[in-house]
Scaffold this active site. Structure first.
Site, mmCIF file in Angstrom:
data_model
loop_
_atom_site.group_PDB
_atom_site.id
_atom_site.type_symbol
_atom_site.label_atom_id
_atom_site.label_comp_id
_atom_site.label_asym_id
_atom_site.label_seq_id
_atom_site.Cartn_x
_atom_site.Cartn_y
_atom_site.Cartn_z
ATOM 1 N N HIS A 1 27.332 37.546 38.516
ATOM 2 C CA HIS A 1 26.569 38.377 37.590
ATOM 3 C C HIS A 1 27.330 38.596 36.287
ATOM 4 C CE1 HIS A 1 25.498 42.362 35.909
ATOM 5 N NE2 HIS A 1 24.261 41.929 36.105
ATOM 6 N N ILE B 1 26.621 35.892 33.585
ATOM 7 C CA ILE B 1 25.298 35.656 33.006
ATOM 8 C C ILE B 1 24.662 36.910 32.435
ATOM 9 C CG2 ILE B 1 24.862 33.698 34.531
ATOM 10 C CD1 ILE B 1 23.143 35.527 36.250
ATOM 11 N N CYS B 2 25.206 38.095 32.721
ATOM 12 C CA CYS B 2 24.570 39.328 32.267
ATOM 13 C C CYS B 2 25.635 40.362 31.945
ATOM 14 C CB CYS B 2 23.611 39.857 33.344
ATOM 15 S SG CYS B 2 22.687 41.334 32.828
ATOM 16 N N ASN B 3 25.288 41.258 31.018
ATOM 17 C CA ASN B 3 26.226 42.302 30.607
ATOM 18 C C ASN B 3 25.660 43.700 30.833
ATOM 19 O OD1 ASN B 3 24.251 42.281 28.689
ATOM 20 N ND2 ASN B 3 25.607 42.203 26.920
ATOM 21 N N ARG C 1 23.955 36.645 27.798
ATOM 22 C CA ARG C 1 25.280 36.794 27.218
ATOM 23 C C ARG C 1 25.674 35.600 26.366
ATOM 24 N NH1 ARG C 1 29.898 38.957 31.064
ATOM 25 N NH2 ARG C 1 30.880 38.754 29.024
#
Length: 216
Positions: free
Chosen positions: A91, A94-96, A114
């Site tokens: 995670h 790919i994501c913040n 991201r």
């Protein structure tokens, strides 16, 4: 239960306990018959509702999963912990949004890309670099240790060599008038003499008129 003299109880039939054994982990359950035959490989054979079954492929060593539930619970918790750790790492790439558990709910299941962030490459490569530096430190330590065919290798102090190289490469520029700092050091005399008031003040003596500092 048997009556007096070892005769069966009223009704002409034996009880369920005497026919099928004691209930519980050491005996058979309802409708099961345990054979007394034990295999050399420490597994048993049971007949359940007329079907012969064995625990040969379900036993985990001597204590099976049925007899030792703690073994199963420990492995289950370990597998869950490893899976959650992999979810967190994947995670983070790919994501913040901060927490990967938010994606388990429908109201906040969207992903924040991201790819537009400048630190994306650094965030992905940093764990690899940190692990590489840590491994290099371990290898350097083992390399420096003595062996039967080699003496101990000591660290080389490089900053002294770099400082000497900088001084050797230094050339005075035209803005400095073609002079170095050593030219000014020769014309200054920092000796303030023993009769200076500064020395008396530092030593706690009565203050006298300080003598001027001579600059030649």
């Amino acid at each position: 239960m048997h009556g007096n003299g070892g005769q069966p109880a009223a009704g002409g039939s034996e009880s369920a306990l005497s026919r099928e054994g004691q209930p519980g982990p050491s005996g058979a359950a309802q409708g099961q018959v345990i054979s007394n035959e034990r295999s050399p490989r420490r597994y048993s054979t049971r007949t359940i509702n007329g079907v012969q079954a064995t625990n040969k492929f379900t036993a985990v060593g001597n204590p099976s999963l049925q007899r030792d539930p703690d073994w199963y619970r420990w492995n289950y918790n370990h597998s869950i912990a490893v899976w959650l750790r992999e979810c967190s790492r994947s995670h983070a790439k790919i994501c913040n949004c901060g927490q990967f558990r938010k994606h388990w709910f429908q109201e906040c299941a969207g992903l924040e890309d991201r790819s537009t962030q400048a630190s994306l490459e650094e965030a992905i490569l940093r764990p690899l670099r940190v692990q590489g530096k840590r491994a290099k430190r371990k290898l350097d330590y083992h390399y420096s240790q003595p062996t039967p065919n080699r003496k101990k290798v000591y660290k080389t102090v490089r900053w002294q060599d770099e400082l000497a190289d900088r001084e050797a490469d230094f050339t005075p520029s035209e803005e400095d008038g073609g002079t170095t700092s050593s030219d000014f050091d020769e014309d200054i005399n920092f000796d303030i003499g023993g009769d200076s008031g500064i020395v008396d003040e530092l030593l706690g003596r009565p203050f006298t008129t300080p003598a001027p500092v001579r600059i030649v």
